[in-house]
Design a protein around this motif. Structure first.
Motif, PDB file in Angstrom:
ATOM      1  N   GLY A 142       0.575  -1.220  -0.018  1.00 11.78           N
ATOM      2  CA  GLY A 142       0.277  -0.635   0.119  1.00 11.78           C
ATOM      3  C   GLY A 142       0.956   1.092   0.135  1.00 11.78           C
ATOM      4  N   TRP A 143       0.776   2.432  -0.134  1.00 11.07           N
ATOM      5  CA  TRP A 143       0.548   3.739  -0.592  1.00 11.07           C
ATOM      6  C   TRP A 143       2.059   4.507   1.099  1.00 11.07           C
ATOM      7  CZ3 TRP A 143      -1.375   8.146   1.032  1.00 11.07           C
ATOM      8  CH2 TRP A 143      -3.418   8.706   1.495  1.00 11.07           C
ATOM      9  N   LEU A 144       0.676   3.935   1.740  1.00  7.65           N
ATOM     10  CA  LEU A 144       1.096   4.684   3.002  1.00  7.65           C
ATOM     11  C   LEU A 144       2.340   3.402   3.590  1.00  7.65           C
ATOM     12  CD1 LEU A 144      -2.010   5.425   5.358  1.00  7.65           C
ATOM     13  CD2 LEU A 144      -0.479   6.623   4.053  1.00  7.65           C
ATOM     14  N   ASN A 145       2.723   2.266   3.254  1.00  4.78           N
ATOM     15  CA  ASN A 145       3.660   1.451   3.386  1.00  4.78           C
ATOM     16  C   ASN A 145       5.075   1.522   2.353  1.00  4.78           C
ATOM     17  OD1 ASN A 145       5.628  -0.936   3.165  1.00  4.78           O
ATOM     18  ND2 ASN A 145       4.421  -1.364   5.035  1.00  4.78           N
ATOM     19  N   ARG A 146       4.295   2.610   1.364  1.00  2.00           N
ATOM     20  CA  ARG A 146       5.803   2.585   0.492  1.00  2.00           C
ATOM     21  C   ARG A 146       6.273   4.251   0.748  1.00  2.00           C
ATOM     22  NH1 ARG A 146       2.530   0.938  -3.402  1.00  2.00           N
ATOM     23  NH2 ARG A 146       2.232   2.603  -4.291  1.00  2.00           N
ATOM     24  N   LEU A 147       5.775   4.677   1.390  1.00  2.00           N
ATOM     25  CA  LEU A 147       6.066   5.614   2.064  1.00  2.00           C
ATOM     26  C   LEU A 147       6.683   6.447   3.501  1.00  2.00           C
ATOM     27  CD1 LEU A 147       5.710   9.156   3.111  1.00  2.00           C
ATOM     28  CD2 LEU A 147       3.784   8.702   4.689  1.00  2.00           C
ATOM     29  N   LEU A 148       6.531   5.239   4.543  1.00  6.07           N
ATOM     30  CA  LEU A 148       7.075   4.657   4.772  1.00  6.07           C
ATOM     31  C   LEU A 148       8.519   4.650   4.507  1.00  6.07           C
ATOM     32  CD1 LEU A 148       4.863   2.681   7.867  1.00  6.07           C
ATOM     33  CD2 LEU A 148       5.905   5.431   7.803  1.00  6.07           C
ATOM     34  N   GLN A 149       9.369   3.477   3.744  1.00 13.74           N
ATOM     35  CA  GLN A 149      10.272   2.884   3.547  1.00 13.74           C
ATOM     36  C   GLN A 149      11.087   4.169   2.867  1.00 13.74           C
ATOM     37  OE1 GLN A 149       9.271  -0.333  -0.061  1.00 13.74           O
ATOM     38  NE2 GLN A 149       7.734  -0.499   1.617  1.00 13.74           N
ATOM     39  N   THR A 150      10.406   5.470   2.727  1.00  7.25           N
ATOM     40  CA  THR A 150      11.226   6.594   1.974  1.00  7.25           C
ATOM     41  C   THR A 150      11.876   7.115   3.397  1.00  7.25           C
ATOM     42  OG1 THR A 150       9.445   8.480   1.887  1.00  7.25           O
ATOM     43  CG2 THR A 150       9.595   6.415   0.087  1.00  7.25           C
ATOM     44  N   MET A 151      11.311   6.775   4.151  1.00  4.09           N
ATOM     45  CA  MET A 151      11.797   7.803   5.566  1.00  4.09           C
ATOM     46  C   MET A 151      12.681   7.121   6.283  1.00  4.09           C
ATOM     47  SD  MET A 151       7.354   8.967   6.226  1.00  4.09           S
ATOM     48  CE  MET A 151       8.159  10.572   7.399  1.00  4.09           C
ATOM     49  N   PRO A 152      13.199   7.947   6.950  1.00  2.00           N
ATOM     50  CA  PRO A 152      14.684   6.680   6.983  1.00  2.00           C
ATOM     51  C   PRO A 152      14.376   7.354   8.891  1.00  2.00           C
ATOM     52  CG  PRO A 152      15.453   8.831   6.149  1.00  2.00           C
ATOM     53  CD  PRO A 152      14.583   8.509   5.609  1.00  2.00           C
ATOM     54  N   GLY A 153      14.339   6.341   9.422  1.00  3.94           N
ATOM     55  CA  GLY A 153      14.073   6.454  11.201  1.00  3.94           C
ATOM     56  C   GLY A 153      12.981   5.929  11.215  1.00  3.94           C
ATOM     57  N   ALA A 154      12.045   5.841  10.504  1.00  2.69           N
ATOM     58  CA  ALA A 154      10.693   5.470  10.114  1.00  2.69           C
ATOM     59  C   ALA A 154      10.859   4.068  11.249  1.00  2.69           C
ATOM     60  CB  ALA A 154       9.920   4.986   8.995  1.00  2.69           C
ATOM     61  N   SER A 378       7.841   5.971  -7.236  1.00  8.22           N
ATOM     62  CA  SER A 378       7.326   5.578  -6.050  1.00  8.22           C
ATOM     63  C   SER A 378       6.493   4.698  -5.264  1.00  8.22           C
ATOM     64  CB  SER A 378       8.881   5.140  -5.362  1.00  8.22           C
ATOM     65  OG  SER A 378       9.859   4.971  -5.939  1.00  8.22           O
ATOM     66  N   ILE A 379       6.477   5.703  -4.812  1.00  9.20           N
ATOM     67  CA  ILE A 379       5.336   5.763  -3.536  1.00  9.20           C
ATOM     68  C   ILE A 379       3.323   5.802  -4.203  1.00  9.20           C
ATOM     69  CG2 ILE A 379       3.845   6.995  -2.216  1.00  9.20           C
ATOM     70  CD1 ILE A 379       6.738   8.270  -0.850  1.00  9.20           C
ATOM     71  N   PHE A 380       3.490   6.855  -5.376  1.00  7.96           N
ATOM     72  CA  PHE A 380       2.257   6.116  -6.667  1.00  7.96           C
ATOM     73  C   PHE A 380       2.703   6.169  -7.888  1.00  7.96           C
ATOM     74  CE2 PHE A 380       0.862   9.420  -2.974  1.00  7.96           C
ATOM     75  CZ  PHE A 380      -0.271   9.067  -2.619  1.00  7.96           C
ATOM     76  N   PRO A 381       2.994   5.046  -8.377  1.00  5.92           N
ATOM     77  CA  PRO A 381       3.343   5.028  -9.456  1.00  5.92           C
ATOM     78  C   PRO A 381       2.681   5.832 -10.650  1.00  5.92           C
ATOM     79  CG  PRO A 381       3.493   2.969  -7.886  1.00  5.92           C
ATOM     80  CD  PRO A 381       2.942   4.398  -7.611  1.00  5.92           C
ATOM     81  N   GLY A 382       3.257   6.504 -11.908  1.00  5.96           N
ATOM     82  CA  GLY A 382       2.389   7.235 -12.758  1.00  5.96           C
ATOM     83  C   GLY A 382       1.708   8.179 -12.242  1.00  5.96           C
ATOM     84  N   LEU A 383       1.489   8.921 -10.575  1.00  2.00           N
ATOM     85  CA  LEU A 383       1.658   9.880 -10.981  1.00  2.00           C
ATOM     86  C   LEU A 383       1.691  10.988 -11.404  1.00  2.00           C
ATOM     87  CD1 LEU A 383      -0.960  11.326  -9.360  1.00  2.00           C
ATOM     88  CD2 LEU A 383       1.205  11.792  -7.071  1.00  2.00           C
ATOM     89  N   ASP A 384       0.535  12.390 -12.093  1.00  2.00           N
ATOM     90  CA  ASP A 384       1.401  13.536 -12.322  1.00  2.00           C
ATOM     91  C   ASP A 384       0.551  14.330 -11.268  1.00  2.00           C
ATOM     92  OD1 ASP A 384       2.427  15.750 -12.952  1.00  2.00           O
ATOM     93  OD2 ASP A 384       0.261  15.826 -14.836  1.00  2.00           O
ATOM     94  N   LEU A 385       1.739  15.099  -9.819  1.00  2.00           N
ATOM     95  CA  LEU A 385       1.849  15.143  -8.866  1.00  2.00           C
ATOM     96  C   LEU A 385       0.604  16.871  -9.510  1.00  2.00           C
ATOM     97  CD1 LEU A 385       1.831  15.020  -5.829  1.00  2.00           C
ATOM     98  CD2 LEU A 385       3.760  15.985  -6.225  1.00  2.00           C
ATOM     99  N   GLY A 386       1.116  17.451  -9.904  1.00  2.00           N
ATOM    100  CA  GLY A 386       0.420  18.717 -10.801  1.00  2.00           C
ATOM    101  C   GLY A 386       0.896  19.577  -9.776  1.00  2.00           C
ATOM    102  N   GLY A 387      -0.239  20.914  -9.665  1.00  2.00           N
ATOM    103  CA  GLY A 387       0.505  22.222  -8.543  1.00  2.00           C
ATOM    104  C   GLY A 387      -0.537  21.711  -7.597  1.00  2.00           C
ATOM    105  N   ASP A 388       0.431  22.221  -6.623  1.00  2.00           N
ATOM    106  CA  ASP A 388      -0.079  22.320  -5.252  1.00  2.00           C
ATOM    107  C   ASP A 388      -1.502  23.408  -4.942  1.00  2.00           C
ATOM    108  OD1 ASP A 388       0.070  22.358  -2.308  1.00  2.00           O
ATOM    109  OD2 ASP A 388       2.498  23.579  -2.096  1.00  2.00           O
ATOM    110  N   PRO A 389      -2.334  22.260  -4.289  1.00  2.00           N
ATOM    111  CA  PRO A 389      -3.265  22.876  -3.920  1.00  2.00           C
ATOM    112  C   PRO A 389      -3.446  23.318  -2.599  1.00  2.00           C
ATOM    113  CG  PRO A 389      -3.410  19.933  -3.315  1.00  2.00           C
ATOM    114  CD  PRO A 389      -2.005  20.502  -3.564  1.00  2.00           C
TER     115      PRO A 389
END
Length: 393
Positions: A142-154, A378-389
């Motif tokens: 899941g995408w929350l798990n992939r977020l954790l994988q990118t965060m040192p010290g999680a 990685s977290i959301f493969p293929g996502l176009d993040l676009g502008g900051d809402p």
């Protein structure tokens, strides 16, 4: 409360079978701790919430023409928010949050999932955070798990899961465990006898089993008469308790959003539970509410036209609710596509104008500093993040 040892549950569940499967707790909850003071809560609304009824775009004249009995705006009791959108009246308890800037919405959103409109596939894709690549590869997690994988010290928060399915949104390689509030067993007399027999020669497990059975009985009696929102309040309160400690990310689900018939009553009950969970989070978090973002997400929206049973069918575009002291609320985000001729998806659904994953990604970037490239690849493969809402305060 004495908690069941995980080995006890796993070993005994195989023996008590149907008794454990019939446990009344229906929502799973997962937690993770990360090196940050910010908190993120993701609530999965299982069953496809009708965003057009929850956040009613009554300022679009086509809404009243397409829906004569539901989603009719302030004339039918909805709460005017800004002259265009009105809030479903069952969310009135959350209106003070809107007024304080702690409640907002994103309309006309969806995952990349299209056309098949299956709850199971839609929920899989929502929690996996991937594109329209069915069937979902279970190995991706899941995408929350992939977020954790990118965060040192999680690190993982020690937790348990009792008689409920795992939240796929936190499944994956990063360390995590599941937890269910009121983690106790309610067993039939026959199952109690069997469990006591199995652990008769093991004093530690024997006493733990007896305590779990006793607590389960007391919990079941205590929950009687508390009303239909008791479980939702328990989810919110329990999540707040963990988030006040080491946990920084929590995810749980609320079911009951599939409103093919009698939508007025069915959706009302679901909204009561959602409001109860959010208010329990706010009350339980106390000062930490100011550092919290809550995202309530559903697998897809529902048809623009009501059906002949007083309900709506599976659709595409929908709405996401956001709450918390960390958001810039009191507004609806997103580009409204319109409900007129040629503006609907497949001539039946609200046209999505933004990927719902983008809002989740911007929240993760603002709360935890997630790298943009990592979010899109990685977290959301293929996502176009676009502008900051600019959804965070």
């Amino acid at each position: 409360m004495i908690e069941l040892d995980r080995r006890l549950f796993l070993k005994s569940a195989a023996l008590i079978g149907c008794s454990a499967a019939a446990h009344p707790l229906m929502s799973s909850m997962t937690f993770a701790s990360v090196p940050s003071d910010n908190r993120l809560v993701v609530i999965i609304l299982r069953g496809a919430m009708d965003g057009l009824d929850v956040l009613q775009p009554y300022g679009d004249p086509m809404l009243a023409k397409l829906r004569r009995d539901i989603s009719a705006g302030p004339e039918r009791g909805a709460l005017d928010l800004d002259g265009f959108y009105a809030l479903h009246p069952r969310l009135q308890p959350l209106l003070p949050l809107w007024q304080k800037g702690e409640l907002g919405f994103a309309h006309a959103v969806s995952t990349p999932y299209r056309d098949k409109r299956s709850h199971f596939d839609g929920q899989d894709l929502l929690e996996a955070g991937t594109g329209n690549d069915l069937p979902v590869d279970r190995r991706i997690g899941g995408w929350l798990n992939r977020l954790l994988q990118t965060m040192p010290g999680a690190t993982a928060e020690t937790a348990y899961a009792v008689g409920v399915e795992q939240m796929r949104i936190l499944s994956g390689d990063a360390a995590h465990l599941a937890w269910a509030p009121r983690a106790s067993l309610t067993l039939s007399p026959q199952a109690q006898t069997l469990l006591e027999h199995v652990y008769h020669e093991d004093p530690l497990f024997r006493e733990a089993a007896r305590d779990a059975i006793r607590i389960g009985s007391e919990t079941e009696q205590g929950e009687r008469g508390k009303g239909p929102t008791a479980d939702a309040q328990a989810l919110g309160a329990f999540a707040a308790n963990r988030l006040n400690g080491q946990s920084r990310i929590a995810a749980f689900s609320i079911a009951g959003w599939d409103t093919h018939a009698n939508q007025e009553q069915a959706l009302g009950r679901a909204l009561d539970r959602l409001a109860a969970a959010i208010l329990a989070l706010r009350d339980g978090l106390g000062p930490n509410w100011s550092r919290t973002t809550v995202l309530a997400m559903t697998e897809f929206g529902r048809t623009v036209r009501e059906n002949g049973s007083g309900g709506t069918d599976h659709g595409t575009g929908g709405a996401m609710l956001m709450a918390g002291g960390a958001i810039r609320g009191g507004r609806a985000y997103g580009d409204w596509p319109g409900l007129g001729e040629g503006q609907l998806y497949a001539d039946r659904d609200l046209m999505p104008t933004r990927d719902i994953r983008a809002y989740a990604a911007w929240a993760m970037r603002g709360l935890f500093g997630a790298d943009r490239d990592m979010l899109e690849r990685s977290i959301f493969p293929g996502l176009d993040l676009g502008g900051d809402p600019k959804m965070l305060a």
